[in-house]
Structures are given as C-alpha cells and as structure tokens.
Write an enzyme that holds these catalytic residues in place. Structure first.
Site, PDB file in Angstrom:
ATOM      1  N   THR A   1      35.217  37.685  40.914  1.00 41.67           N
ATOM      2  CA  THR A   1      36.551  37.193  41.186  1.00 41.67           C
ATOM      3  C   THR A   1      36.462  36.540  42.549  1.00 41.67           C
ATOM      4  O   THR A   1      35.466  36.693  43.239  1.00 41.67           O
ATOM      5  CB  THR A   1      37.499  38.407  41.190  1.00 41.67           C
ATOM      6  OG1 THR A   1      37.392  39.021  39.928  1.00 41.67           O
ATOM      7  CG2 THR A   1      38.913  38.065  41.513  1.00 41.67           C
TER       8      THR A   1
ATOM      9  N   ASN B   1      36.673  37.123  35.586  1.00 45.32           N
ATOM     10  CA  ASN B   1      36.327  38.537  35.437  1.00 45.32           C
ATOM     11  C   ASN B   1      34.908  38.764  35.935  1.00 45.32           C
ATOM     12  O   ASN B   1      34.690  38.889  37.122  1.00 45.32           O
ATOM     13  CB  ASN B   1      36.516  39.041  34.006  1.00 45.32           C
ATOM     14  CG  ASN B   1      36.403  40.567  33.953  1.00 45.32           C
ATOM     15  OD1 ASN B   1      36.682  41.218  34.961  1.00 45.32           O
ATOM     16  ND2 ASN B   1      35.981  41.127  32.845  1.00 45.32           N
TER      17      ASN B   1
HETATM   18  O1  DON Z   1      41.606  41.615  37.007  1.00 44.91           O
HETATM   19  C1  DON Z   1      40.765  42.419  37.361  1.00 44.91           C
HETATM   20  O2  DON Z   1      41.040  43.469  37.902  1.00 44.91           O
HETATM   21  C2  DON Z   1      39.294  42.076  37.166  1.00 44.91           C
HETATM   22  N1  DON Z   1      39.149  41.152  36.091  1.00 44.91           N
HETATM   23  C3  DON Z   1      38.764  41.530  38.448  1.00 44.91           C
HETATM   24  C4  DON Z   1      37.292  41.238  38.384  1.00 44.91           C
HETATM   25  C5  DON Z   1      36.637  41.126  39.705  1.00 44.91           C
HETATM   26  O3  DON Z   1      37.232  41.313  40.732  1.00 44.91           O
HETATM   27  C6  DON Z   1      35.194  40.841  39.700  1.00 44.91           C
HETATM   28  N2  DON Z   1      34.734  40.650  41.051  1.00 44.91           N
HETATM   29  N3  DON Z   1      33.801  41.024  41.614  1.00 44.91           N
END
Ligand code: DON
Length: 561
Positions: free
Chosen positions: A370, A390
């Site tokens: 993210t 994601n």
């Molecule tokens: O919305 C969420 O909580 C996850 N899809 C976030 C994913 C994420 O932060 C990956 N990063 N390192």
C-alpha cells in the site's frame, strides 16, 4: 486555589520545555509540502501547488504519479481512502475502496469441502475488487479541484513517457517478485524483464491510458475504451468482473471518525476501514496512562499499548465490515464506559491472553503493498491519503495493453470465519463476501489538530500494522517529544490480538526490555521480515513552518516550498 495555580504553571513550564525539545530533523519548508513514497511523485504534487493548484489538485497529481513511479502500490487498478481538513477547519473523508464484483459469492474462495483454496483470493483474476482509484480522483477534483484535470495530468503523463529510474529498493522489490510476475504475465510483459539500479522504465501504455482519461474524463475508465479493454483482459484470465461492475462503481463521501486524545483532536477513516475506530479505541484505552514517564519503547509503554491493541483488534475482527451492508456497532465500540471496562483486567504484572480477551460485550448488538502520502498546501488545506493494490503488485496480474496492475483486495474479505488472510487477520460474518460489498480495511489516513489548528497529517501502508504505526507516530511526537522525522524513523512494534505475539522491528529494541516482557508472559517475535509501516507525515511547527517525516525504511521523500 494555590495548588491549581502551581499545577497550571508546571503545565505551562513543561509545555514550554517540550516545545524547546522539538527540534525538526526532517525537511522544513515555509508553506506547502508533499511527502510520498517516491521523490518523482512528491515533486509532481509540489509542482501542481506551485502552479496555483490546491492540496486536492496535488492529491490527484501525486496519486497518479505514484501509479507511474511506484507500481507495487501506486495504482489505477486499486483503491484507497482520503481524509481531509480544509483551511477553514472543515473535515471529511472519501472512500474509494474497491467493491466485490456482482458475480462474487460468499464461498467463492472455498473448495467443495469448505476449505479456503490457497492463492485464489490473492493471485487470480478473482482476487480483484472493482477498482475505485479513478472514481475517487474525479470525485475529489469535482468537489474541491481548482485546476483543469488535463493540466493536473500533464506532468504525470510526461513522467510515464520519460520513464522512472530504478532505485536500489525497487531493484530488490522487482527481483523478489520477478518469478511470480513472469509466471502470471509471460516473458514479454513489462515487469518480466530484469531491471537494475539506474535503469529507466518507460510506461508508454500507461501514458496512453492516462491521455485518454485526460481527454474523456472519468467515463473513459468506467465505460469507455479502457473499461472494455480491461474487462476483456480479465475475461481472458478467467475472471468474472463485467462492464456492469465498472459502470456501477462509485466512490462515497463518508463522515470520518473524530475523537480527542488529551488536547489533540484526531480525524481518521471511518468504515469500511477499521482504521479510525481502532485508533480511537486504542488511544482512549491508553489515555489514562502516563506514557511520557514510562518512556519511548520502555517496558511499561509497550505493555499498555500492546494490551490496548490486543483488545481493539479483537473487536475489529469480530464486528467490523462494510457499513452499507452490515449494521456496525460504532457508537457502542466507542462508548467511553465500554472502553474503560475493556482495560479493567489489564495488569502490569502479567500479559493478558488473547484467548481470554475475545470480542467485547456490546449492549444490544446481535448479530502488502500500500502507499500513503500527506499533503499540506500554502492555504493550510491538508489531505491524508492511503491507496493500495493490497499485496505488492496486487494480484501480480499486469495488463500490458493498458499499463497497470490489478489489485487483490478480495483477500481483505474474510473468506471463511476464523481463517487468517495475508495479514494474519481473521474475520466474521460482518466481513464476509457479498456482491457489491466493500472489504474491511486497516488503512488509517489521519489528521491531528491541536488547539483547533492543524498539527499533523499522517498515514502509512503495512496491512494490519497500519493502525499501530500511525498510533506510534502520533505518540512519538506528542508523548515522547520527537521531531516529525525522528518519530517516523523510530523503531516500531505491533500486536493484533491474533496471533498472540508482539512483533518488533528486528535488532532495534533494548534486549533488557524484551527480556522483561518475556518474563511477564509476552511472546516476542523479532523475526518478522517485513518492515512495520512506511510512514509519510507532516508536522506543523510552532512557527507555522512544516516539517516532513519521510520514512527512511524505503525511498520516501518530502518536497515542498
Ligand atoms: O486495506 C487494507 O487494510 C490492506 N489491503 C492494506 C494493504 C497494505 O497496507 C499492504 N502494505 N504493505
């Protein structure tokens, strides 16, 4: 009376000495700033503000420049959340989270025996939710934008054509994922090639897509040529997303979660993200404790924060989901008496057990990659935005014709109650899959006010560790008197109820502290290979200048003027 005066003068004195201690160590600018995962994106956001654009114009430019320069997370094939605070103090939030396609079903990731099919929710065409990023950008632009969209997109398209230089971190990331990218997309795909530090990757297909979007607007992505090409590409990969899914997608303005912590006012993301509710619960649980006396990353501080996190994540996993589909007990979860009671069985002598904690008793209720960027403009408007595919490079499925990766956000649903997802998070009925539903998130774009003035803009990627990284960054500045940059750099730890362990960034914590925690019954995990968070934050200094905190853990960069 005398006592009160003495207390007040002590408070004033301690505030004064605290302010003195707060010497900035990050980039300091006078008026405006963007802190993001890549210098190219921060620069483009700043350039838009120099051309007279506001923080919202800069948001659109930065978001799309990240789609070019930071393809593992920056996106037009994913979604995100934004929290804003206008210069006049108005706050709000935008949800441009992906939605489950209309053909999605509750058991779509289970086999005949009811077991989760490994990889189906993460690395197939079924893994993708309907992308929300462009709907989000156009919604922001329509409501708050001041420059024409094609002017905002101009530098982004130019960057895609000119190309982006591969950094050491990017080389590492691409080589880690090369095999799976190759397997998914074949040898001729853009990311199947081998890239070394200093190489330039050009993005002509993405430039062409963005050019069509600049000309035709939002509908280009949701029912124009791009939409048709995307759907036939996904069909070719066996997916079930349709043109109707794209046509029906819309982002949503939401009321953010707001709460106080001592003399701070905090605004953070509301459901379908769990970020704001969890942050509110945790901060209210730790508020009565004297963290600054316990010391940064001291045993007692770690205990209090861990125990609050344990309880908040138990509630997160049990109660939260998409508010458009499930009735969420938000008022009950944030009730001060309920929160007090949740911590009543905490003791400094001994770790609580997650198996004893479970979800709280709510009265009357039945029932990894993210990226984050923070922006402040010269007028004092602030935006805090977390956006994602994601996992790193999402589903790893890259549409070469259109020039972007597809998300694997469907994995954020609970495929089966109690079975952990990519981030070890479990869920219940509240976060089960349904057509058109949004999957629960941990993204926590946050804005902090102090004395009714803008104080901090903060957020991070990191899956389940997002909430706890945002928490620690705020506490590092407020309780432990660090500069913005120091607060971002400081070592972080994390607890999420299940698994019942505290994850520490390796080799960063005092051995004696870890030993003390072990002796009290805490399970210590120092072997986590992933970093905990990658925070991008801006602090408003007492003289009104801005200090950037760009995470040293990656290529993050603060720019401004
Ligand atoms: O919305 C969420 O909580 C996850 N899809 C976030 C994913 C994420 O932060 C990956 N990063 N390192």
């Amino acid at each position: 009376m005398k006592k009160t005066i003495l207390l007040l003068s002590l408070l004033v004195l301690s505030c004064k000495s605290n302010e003195k201690l707060l010497v900035p160590t990050g980039l300091v600018t006078n008026k405006a700033m963007v802190v993001s995962a890549r210098s190219e994106a921060s620069e483009i956001g700043v350039a838009i503000m120099k051309k007279g654009g506001n923080a919202f114009d800069a948001m659109v430019a930065t978001e799309l420049a990240l789609a070019v320069s930071y393809p593992q997370a920056g996106n037009i094939g994913g979604g995100g959340f934004m929290v804003f605070r206008k210069a006049n103090g108005d706050t709000g939030a935008l949800d441009y989270r992906e939605k489950a396609p209309l053909a999605a079903t509750k058991d779509m990731f289970l086999d005949q025996n009811g077991n989760v099919i490994p990889g189906k929710s993460t690395a197939t065409a079924f893994a993708s939710g309907v992308p929300g990023t462009l709907a989000g950008m156009f919604a922001v632009h329509k409501k708050f934008g001041s420059l024409p969209i094609n002017k905002i997109l101009e530098p982004v398209i130019a960057l895609a054509k000119k190309g982006v230089v591969v950094t050491e971190n990017q080389e590492k990331s691409l080589s880690t994922y090369r095999e799976v990218l190759l397997k998914e997309n074949g040898p001729n795909s853009l990311f199947s090639k081998v890239y070394k530090v200093g190489d330039t990757i050009k993005y002509p297909a993405l430039a062409a897509t963005l050019e069509r979007i600049a000309t035709n607007g939002r509908s280009e992505f949701y029912n124009g040529e791009t939409a048709q090409k995307l759907i036939s590409f996904l069909k070719g990969k066996g997916g079930s997303m349709t043109l109707e899914d794209l046509e029906k997608y819309d982002s949503k303005w939401r009321t953010p979660i707001t709460f106080s912590y001592k003399d701070l006012e905090i605004t953070s993301m509301s459901p379908p993200s769990s970020g704001g509710i969890c942050l509110d619960q945790i901060m209210k649980m730790i508020e009565p404790f004297d963290l600054s006396t316990f010391g940064h990353n001291g045993t007692k501080s770690i205990q209090v924060i861990t125990e609050a996190e344990r309880r908040a994540y138990a509630d997160r996993n049990s109660f939260l989901g998409d508010p458009d589909f499930v009735k969420l007990p938000v008022k009950e979860l944030l009730d001060s008496i309920y929160i007090q009671k949740r911590m009543s069985n905490f003791s400094f002598d001994k770790a609580s057990k997650s198996s004893d904690i479970g979800k709280g008793k709510i009265p009357g209720y039945e029932s990894k990659e993210t990226t984050h960027y923070s922006i402040v403009d010269a007028d004092g408007n602030a935006v805090s935005v977390t956006t994602t595919l994601n996992d790193h490079y999402g589903s790893k499925i890259y549409c070469d014709e259109l020039g972007f990766f597809l998300n694997n956000q469907m994995d954020d649903f609970s495929a089966k109650p109690g079975v952990p997802n990519l981030y070890g998070l479990t869920g219940t009925e509240a976060n089960s899959i349904a057509p058109g539903k949004r999957m629960l998130s941990s993204m926590t774009p946050t804005i902090v006010e102090k004395g009714k003035k803008l104080f901090m803009v903060v957020g991070t990627p990191g899956g389940s560790t997002i909430i706890t990284s945002v928490l620690q960054t705020i506490l590092n500045v407020y309780e432990y008197k660090m500069s913005m940059q120091e607060a971002v750099n400081a070592p972080r730890f994390h607890h999420q109820w299940l698994p019942d362990e505290i994850t520490f960034e390796p080799n960063s914590f005092d051995k004696k502290t870890l030993e003390e925690l072990k002796n009290k019954g805490y399970k210590i995990n120092e072997n986590n290979k992933e970093i905990i968070g990658q925070v991008d934050a801006i602090l408003i200094l007492s003289d009104g200048k801005l200090e950037g905190g760009a995470d040293k853990r990656a290529d993050n960069s603060a720019k401004g003027f």
